[in-house]
Motif scaffolding. Structure first.
Motif, PDB file in Angstrom:
ATOM      1  N   ARG A  37       4.142  -6.143  13.118  1.00 38.12           N
ATOM      2  CA  ARG A  37       4.387  -5.528  11.807  1.00 38.12           C
ATOM      3  C   ARG A  37       3.538  -6.284  10.800  1.00 38.12           C
ATOM      4  N   LYS A  38       2.777  -5.535   9.985  1.00 37.10           N
ATOM      5  CA  LYS A  38       1.805  -6.146   9.091  1.00 37.10           C
ATOM      6  C   LYS A  38       2.065  -5.782   7.637  1.00 37.10           C
ATOM      7  N   GLY A  39       1.911  -6.796   6.777  1.00 36.34           N
ATOM      8  CA  GLY A  39       1.933  -6.576   5.339  1.00 36.34           C
ATOM      9  C   GLY A  39       0.524  -6.265   4.860  1.00 36.34           C
ATOM     10  N   LYS A  40       0.353  -6.129   3.562  1.00 36.63           N
ATOM     11  CA  LYS A  40      -0.970  -5.821   3.005  1.00 36.63           C
ATOM     12  C   LYS A  40      -1.933  -6.995   3.145  1.00 36.63           C
ATOM     13  N   MET A  70      15.616  -2.964  12.756  1.00 37.90           N
ATOM     14  CA  MET A  70      15.147  -3.647  11.553  1.00 37.90           C
ATOM     15  C   MET A  70      13.648  -3.914  11.582  1.00 37.90           C
ATOM     16  N   THR A  71      13.027  -3.873  12.743  1.00 35.45           N
ATOM     17  CA  THR A  71      11.604  -4.175  12.845  1.00 35.45           C
ATOM     18  C   THR A  71      10.738  -2.938  12.988  1.00 35.45           C
ATOM     19  N   TYR A 114      14.556  -9.454   6.490  1.00 34.27           N
ATOM     20  CA  TYR A 114      13.977  -8.184   6.038  1.00 34.27           C
ATOM     21  C   TYR A 114      13.543  -8.278   4.576  1.00 34.27           C
ATOM     22  N   ILE A 115      14.355  -8.882   3.750  1.00 31.04           N
ATOM     23  CA  ILE A 115      14.011  -9.031   2.333  1.00 31.04           C
ATOM     24  C   ILE A 115      12.826  -9.984   2.159  1.00 31.04           C
ATOM     25  N   LEU A 171       7.695  -6.392   7.101  1.00 30.00           N
ATOM     26  CA  LEU A 171       8.678  -5.455   7.646  1.00 30.00           C
ATOM     27  C   LEU A 171       8.864  -4.213   6.784  1.00 30.00           C
ATOM     28  N   TRP A 172       8.354  -4.236   5.543  1.00 34.20           N
ATOM     29  CA  TRP A 172       8.577  -3.075   4.684  1.00 34.20           C
ATOM     30  C   TRP A 172       7.411  -2.683   3.790  1.00 34.20           C
ATOM     31  N   GLU A 173       6.467  -3.583   3.579  1.00 34.07           N
ATOM     32  CA  GLU A 173       5.410  -3.324   2.604  1.00 34.07           C
ATOM     33  C   GLU A 173       4.524  -2.128   2.978  1.00 34.07           C
ATOM     34  N   GLN A 174       4.243  -1.957   4.264  1.00 32.36           N
ATOM     35  CA  GLN A 174       3.419  -0.829   4.704  1.00 32.36           C
ATOM     36  C   GLN A 174       4.219   0.065   5.655  1.00 32.36           C
ATOM     37  N   ASP A 175       5.459   0.283   5.300  1.00 28.86           N
ATOM     38  CA  ASP A 175       6.386   1.042   6.132  1.00 28.86           C
ATOM     39  C   ASP A 175       5.883   2.429   6.512  1.00 28.86           C
ATOM     40  N   CYS A 176       5.200   3.084   5.603  1.00 26.16           N
ATOM     41  CA  CYS A 176       4.787   4.468   5.836  1.00 26.16           C
ATOM     42  C   CYS A 176       3.286   4.605   6.080  1.00 26.16           C
TER      43      CYS A 176
END
Length: 172
Positions: free
Chosen positions: A86-89, A3-4, A53-54, A59-64
């Motif tokens: 794990r970093k967001g924008k 999940m991370t 996660y939600i 955990l998902w904003e900059q996944d790629c």
């Protein structure tokens, strides 16, 4: 751990409550075992992970994008522990992830962190609620102004055996 990590997530037919047998398209999932205490603990853990996660964009904003992931320590094979961010924008939106894949627990595990703020344990796979030994980090985790793991600061945490911990910075 799954999940991370960067990338999309997949739990499949019975994984959410630790069904032991492989899913068979000719039959049903073994729902009866979800009533067992051990399986219920896993369901609780997956439910909490899904909520985190939600809620946590990091955990998902900059996944790629490579900007969404940063190793803290990916080379600790001696202890079988590795850690990353794990970093967001938003620069203040990040989580620290610590994975201990060994059978050793550590009363004081030193870990580099990127910001001089208090940290809070968001989830610990060894929590009593999840069937663990409850070797957790209650309250605030205060940083020390001393470099470690290529970071300017570090914290000392309790690190349970065979566990994953998520830490969230506590900004004022």
């Amino acid at each position: 751990y799954m999940m991370t990590c960067p990338g999309k997530k997949l739990t499949f037919m019975g994984n959410e409550f630790a069904q032991e047998s492989e899913w068979n398209f000719r039959g049903e999932i073994n729902w009866e075992i979800s009533a067992n205490d051990e399986n219920n603990c896993i369901m609780s853990y997956i439910k909490d992970l899904n909520r985190i996660y939600i809620d946590e964009k990091s955990l998902w904003e900059q996944d790629c994008q490579k900007e969404g992931f940063l190793w803290i320590d990916g080379n600790n094979s001696a202890q079988s522990v590795f850690s990353y961010i794990r970093k967001g924008k938003d620069k203040s939106d990040f989580l620290v992830v610590i994975c201990n894949f060994s059978e050793n627990k550590y009363e004081e595990y030193k870990l580099g962190v990127p910001r001089f703020v208090d940290y809070k344990e968001l989830i610990n796979s060894d929590g009593k609620k999840y069937g663990g030994t409850d070797f957790v980090n209650p309250g605030k985790i205060r940083p020390v102004y001393e470099p470690w793991n290529g970071q300017l600061f570090h914290i000392n945490i309790r690190l349970p055996a065979q566990s994953v911990i998520l830490l969230k910075p506590q900004f004022l």
